[in-house]
Design a protein around this motif. Structure first.
Motif, short mmCIF file in Angstrom:
data_model
loop_
_atom_site.label_atom_id
_atom_site.label_comp_id
_atom_site.label_asym_id
_atom_site.label_seq_id
_atom_site.Cartn_x
_atom_site.Cartn_y
_atom_site.Cartn_z
N MET A 254 22.88 97.21 49.97
CA MET A 254 21.26 97.62 50.29
C MET A 254 20.83 98.82 50.97
SD MET A 254 17.99 94.97 51.59
CE MET A 254 18.96 95.10 53.33
N LEU A 255 20.05 99.30 50.11
CA LEU A 255 19.56 100.24 50.85
C LEU A 255 17.88 99.74 51.51
CD1 LEU A 255 20.67 103.33 51.77
CD2 LEU A 255 19.87 104.17 49.17
N GLU A 256 17.76 100.42 52.52
CA GLU A 256 16.34 100.13 52.81
C GLU A 256 15.81 100.93 53.30
OE1 GLU A 256 15.28 97.07 56.25
OE2 GLU A 256 16.25 96.20 54.59
N ALA A 257 14.26 101.83 53.28
CA ALA A 257 13.62 102.59 53.72
C ALA A 257 13.76 102.01 55.68
CB ALA A 257 12.20 103.00 53.45
N GLU A 258 12.76 102.60 56.29
CA GLU A 258 12.58 102.33 58.13
C GLU A 258 11.64 101.05 57.97
OE1 GLU A 258 11.80 105.33 61.08
OE2 GLU A 258 13.15 106.65 59.63
N ASP A 259 10.46 100.79 57.01
CA ASP A 259 9.75 100.41 56.83
C ASP A 259 10.11 99.03 56.40
OD1 ASP A 259 9.17 100.71 54.01
OD2 ASP A 259 7.48 101.52 53.89
N GLY A 260 11.08 98.81 55.90
CA GLY A 260 11.89 97.75 55.28
C GLY A 260 11.96 98.08 53.68
N THR A 261 11.36 98.51 52.98
CA THR A 261 10.46 98.75 51.23
C THR A 261 12.49 99.14 51.22
OG1 THR A 261 9.09 100.00 51.41
CG2 THR A 261 9.98 100.56 49.71
N VAL A 262 12.60 98.27 50.13
CA VAL A 262 13.83 97.72 49.40
C VAL A 262 14.47 99.16 48.91
CG1 VAL A 262 15.78 96.43 47.78
CG2 VAL A 262 14.24 95.90 49.94
N LEU A 263 15.27 100.25 48.82
CA LEU A 263 15.26 101.26 47.90
C LEU A 263 16.49 100.81 46.65
CD1 LEU A 263 15.39 104.34 50.81
CD2 LEU A 263 13.34 103.09 48.83
N ASP A 264 17.49 100.43 47.10
CA ASP A 264 18.31 99.95 45.87
C ASP A 264 18.77 98.49 46.82
OD1 ASP A 264 19.39 99.93 43.55
OD2 ASP A 264 20.92 100.34 44.57
N ALA A 265 18.82 97.55 45.67
CA ALA A 265 19.72 96.14 46.00
C ALA A 265 20.43 95.73 45.12
CB ALA A 265 18.99 95.57 47.02
N ARG A 266 22.13 95.91 44.85
CA ARG A 266 22.64 95.34 43.84
C ARG A 266 24.48 94.69 44.36
NH1 ARG A 266 23.67 100.86 41.06
NH2 ARG A 266 21.67 101.15 42.50
N GLY A 267 24.53 93.97 43.83
CA GLY A 267 26.05 93.35 44.10
C GLY A 267 26.95 93.67 42.62
N GLU A 268 28.23 94.16 42.84
CA GLU A 268 28.77 94.69 41.15
C GLU A 268 30.25 94.18 41.31
OE1 GLU A 268 29.25 99.04 41.04
OE2 GLU A 268 26.78 98.91 40.55
N ALA A 269 30.90 93.31 40.96
CA ALA A 269 31.76 93.08 40.32
C ALA A 269 32.83 94.08 40.35
CB ALA A 269 32.19 92.21 39.04
N ILE A 270 34.21 93.91 41.52
CA ILE A 270 35.11 95.14 41.02
C ILE A 270 36.35 94.53 40.72
CG2 ILE A 270 33.64 96.91 42.70
CD1 ILE A 270 35.61 95.93 44.98
#
Length: 110
Positions: free
Chosen positions: A1-17
């Motif tokens: 998960m990638l989130e901004a300082e204010d808590g806004t989620v910029l990207d969130a994912r799970g991938e099978a590898i």
């Protein structure tokens, strides 16, 4: 998960590898997050991980002895240099609930 300082989620994912060790999965997630940070032109990132090994290896506190991880560490380090300032912080697993949920969702869908 990638989130901004204010808590806004910029990207969130799970991938099978596929079949991989926990360490390979942790580094794969780190690389995906750093790739996204580069794509979004972020110049500062704090990586929060429940993998103490990953955090200490990326900080340079532990040597990378495993050959399979060495390539992943080099990839992650190259991406981190493109971001600019990357810091690494270790947390206990129970403080990383969203990451665990994303992993479980990815495993369930595979």
């Amino acid at each position: 998960m990638l989130e901004a300082e204010d808590g806004t989620v910029l990207d969130a994912r799970g991938e099978a590898i596929g079949v991989a060790t926990n360490n390979v999965a942790e580094y794969s997630a780190l690389i995906a997050g750093l790739r996204k940070a580069v794509e979004l032109w972020l110049d500062e990132v704090e990586v929060v991980s429940d993998s103490e090994l990953l955090v200490k290896q990326m900080r340079g506190e532990y040597r990378v002895k495993n050959a399979a991880l060495r390539e992943l560490v080099l990839d992650a380090a190259a991406l981190a240099r493109r971001v600019g300032r990357v810091t690494y912080r270790s947390v206990r697993r129970e403080h990383n609930e969203l990451a665990d949920r994303l992993v479980n969702e990815a495993l369930d869908s595979a």
